[in-house]
Write a protein that holds these residues in place. Structure first.
Motif, PDB file in Angstrom:
ATOM      1  N   UNK A 248      45.173  43.751  78.734  1.00 36.03           N
ATOM      2  CA  UNK A 248      44.230  43.071  79.624  1.00 36.03           C
ATOM      3  C   UNK A 248      42.824  43.482  79.243  1.00 36.03           C
ATOM      4  N   UNK A 249      42.032  42.521  78.775  1.00 41.75           N
ATOM      5  CA  UNK A 249      40.666  42.788  78.347  1.00 41.75           C
ATOM      6  C   UNK A 249      39.669  42.223  79.352  1.00 41.75           C
ATOM      7  N   UNK A 250      38.720  43.061  79.781  1.00 41.47           N
ATOM      8  CA  UNK A 250      37.676  42.649  80.723  1.00 41.47           C
ATOM      9  C   UNK A 250      36.342  43.219  80.265  1.00 41.47           C
ATOM     10  N   UNK A 251      35.269  42.807  80.922  1.00 40.07           N
ATOM     11  CA  UNK A 251      33.941  43.302  80.534  1.00 40.07           C
ATOM     12  C   UNK A 251      33.695  44.716  81.052  1.00 40.07           C
ATOM     13  N   UNK A 252      33.977  44.933  82.331  1.00 42.30           N
ATOM     14  CA  UNK A 252      33.728  46.233  82.946  1.00 42.30           C
ATOM     15  C   UNK A 252      35.002  46.793  83.566  1.00 42.30           C
TER      16      UNK A 252
ATOM     17  N   UNK B 144      44.954  48.320  78.733  1.00 46.20           N
ATOM     18  CA  UNK B 144      43.686  47.701  79.118  1.00 46.20           C
ATOM     19  C   UNK B 144      42.580  48.008  78.117  1.00 46.20           C
ATOM     20  N   UNK B 145      41.664  47.062  77.911  1.00 45.98           N
ATOM     21  CA  UNK B 145      40.479  47.330  77.097  1.00 45.98           C
ATOM     22  C   UNK B 145      39.248  46.787  77.822  1.00 45.98           C
ATOM     23  N   UNK B 146      38.125  47.465  77.614  1.00 43.27           N
ATOM     24  CA  UNK B 146      36.875  47.104  78.279  1.00 43.27           C
ATOM     25  C   UNK B 146      35.802  46.895  77.215  1.00 43.27           C
TER      26      UNK B 146
ATOM     27  N   UNK C  58      31.801  52.161  78.817  1.00 45.56           N
ATOM     28  CA  UNK C  58      32.612  53.198  78.195  1.00 45.56           C
ATOM     29  C   UNK C  58      34.017  53.201  78.788  1.00 45.56           C
ATOM     30  N   UNK C  59      34.997  53.328  77.907  1.00 46.28           N
ATOM     31  CA  UNK C  59      36.399  53.325  78.340  1.00 46.28           C
ATOM     32  C   UNK C  59      37.226  53.911  77.204  1.00 46.28           C
ATOM     33  N   UNK C  60      38.383  54.435  77.526  1.00 46.62           N
ATOM     34  CA  UNK C  60      39.198  55.099  76.493  1.00 46.62           C
ATOM     35  C   UNK C  60      39.607  54.135  75.378  1.00 46.62           C
ATOM     36  N   UNK C  61      39.796  52.861  75.724  1.00 43.77           N
ATOM     37  CA  UNK C  61      40.085  51.843  74.709  1.00 43.77           C
ATOM     38  C   UNK C  61      39.025  50.751  74.837  1.00 43.77           C
ATOM     39  N   UNK C  62      37.915  50.964  74.138  1.00 37.27           N
ATOM     40  CA  UNK C  62      36.783  50.044  74.224  1.00 37.27           C
ATOM     41  C   UNK C  62      36.923  48.895  73.236  1.00 37.27           C
ATOM     42  N   UNK C  63      36.320  47.765  73.595  1.00 42.13           N
ATOM     43  CA  UNK C  63      36.217  46.644  72.673  1.00 42.13           C
ATOM     44  C   UNK C  63      37.175  45.505  72.959  1.00 42.13           C
ATOM     45  N   UNK C  64      36.958  44.420  72.236  1.00 41.69           N
ATOM     46  CA  UNK C  64      37.818  43.251  72.366  1.00 41.69           C
ATOM     47  C   UNK C  64      39.192  43.578  71.799  1.00 41.69           C
TER      48      UNK C  64
ATOM     49  N   UNK D  58      43.412  49.850  65.345  1.00 41.97           N
ATOM     50  CA  UNK D  58      43.356  50.794  66.466  1.00 41.97           C
ATOM     51  C   UNK D  58      44.484  50.528  67.466  1.00 41.97           C
ATOM     52  N   UNK D  59      44.777  49.260  67.677  1.00 44.56           N
ATOM     53  CA  UNK D  59      45.853  48.874  68.604  1.00 44.56           C
ATOM     54  C   UNK D  59      47.192  49.412  68.115  1.00 44.56           C
ATOM     55  N   UNK D  60      47.488  49.191  66.840  1.00 44.29           N
ATOM     56  CA  UNK D  60      48.751  49.667  66.266  1.00 44.29           C
ATOM     57  C   UNK D  60      48.832  51.188  66.303  1.00 44.29           C
ATOM     58  N   UNK D  61      47.706  51.846  66.040  1.00 51.89           N
ATOM     59  CA  UNK D  61      47.682  53.308  66.061  1.00 51.89           C
ATOM     60  C   UNK D  61      47.951  53.835  67.468  1.00 51.89           C
ATOM     61  N   UNK D  62      47.295  53.240  68.466  1.00 57.11           N
ATOM     62  CA  UNK D  62      47.476  53.672  69.859  1.00 57.11           C
ATOM     63  C   UNK D  62      48.926  53.513  70.313  1.00 57.11           C
TER      64      UNK D  62
END
Length: 278
Positions: A162-166, A198-200, A204-210, A219-223
């Motif tokens: 789930x990707x959001x702005x904030x 989730x990504x933001x 700032x967030x632990x998984x930032x970006x689109x 990064x997704x595969x690594x996580x």
């Protein structure tokens, strides 16, 4: 009967006549929750005769100058739930959402009778992993699919992004991180087979970006400790729901990875809801 009760009864009677004429249901709002100043969810009573597949959408709406104003909304609830839940943005000048955001318990809205959509497991071939990739209110159909027992029969692992702005816009976060695991049925069913990712994009967030950028960069595969940053057309199945631009970007990427789009008539390795933008 008080004057207020008489007015409410008359108003309901007019709406019911309009619903019957347009072959719509007229259902009562039973719950409203505002996540942020721009996001909210609400539930309505479910008609006894209403049937749908988890992941489908339906037309809902309000009276607009003696005619129904309807828009397509994905159903958040799984197909076995007794109520119907929806997840919406608030658009200040939106013809429908500008009014929907003021809904309160006891109000009524129109509900269509013909659910449809391609974000259903029927449109996918069986596979090992199911990735549900959504942005904003595009999360809605995946909350339905996630809680359908059939999904867990068809796939060994489930990943919901789930990707959001904030960060505050991560609606349903607590449910997906904690509450669902205490569910009598799905808590045990999910076990360690489910990942919420989730990504933001604007804070700032632990998984930032689109999510598209994180997939491309690896990064997704690594996580997730995946063996490849590319989706595997033999084992991976993907559902996508977001803006038209996001859907197009994801579709191009998935095709580059060798996945083929599916439909209700011809199941494939990924699906995008082309008739509904979340």
């Amino acid at each position: 009967m008080s004057q207020r009760k008489m007015e409410e009864s008359l108003q309901y009677s007019k709406l019911k006549d309009m619903a019957d004429e347009k072959k719509l249901f007229l259902e009562k709002i039973i719950w409203v929750h505002h996540w942020t100043e721009s996001l909210f969810s609400f539930r309505i009573e479910r008609p006894n005769s209403f049937r749908f597949r988890s992941g489908e959408f339906i037309m809902i709406g309000l009276n607009d100058n003696k005619k129904p104003l309807l828009r397509a909304y994905s159903i958040v609830s799984p197909n076995w739930e007794e109520h119907l839940e929806f997840f919406s943005i608030k658009v200040p000048d939106g013809p429908l959402t500008s009014r929907l955001q003021h809904l309160k318990e006891g109000d009524h809205l129109f509900l269509g009778k013909k659910p449809t959509g391609t974000l259903v497991t029927d449109a996918l071939k069986s596979g090992k992993r199911l990735f549900m990739v959504g942005t904003g209110t595009g999360l809605a159909p995946f909350l339905s699919v996630l809680r359908d027992p059939e999904t867990h029969e068809k796939f060994d692992e489930i990943v919901l992004t789930h990707t959001v702005r904030e960060e505050k816009e991560l609606a349903y976060r607590s449910f997906l991180e904690k509450e669902i695991y205490s569910d009598e049925i799905f808590g045990e069913l999910l076990g360690n087979r489910f990942t919420y990712y989730p990504t933001v994009t604007r804070s700032e967030f632990r998984t930032e970006g689109r999510i598209t950028d994180r997939i491309r960069s690896g990064a997704f595969a690594k996580d997730l400790k995946l063996t490849s940053k590319k989706f595997n057309p033999q084992t991976d199945r993907v559902m996508v729901c977001g803006s038209m631009a996001f859907n197009k970007d994801m579709s191009s990427m998935l095709e580059e990875h060798g996945l083929k789009e599916g439909s209700n008539s011809t199941p494939g390795s990924f699906v995008i809801e082309r008739a509904f933008v979340g």
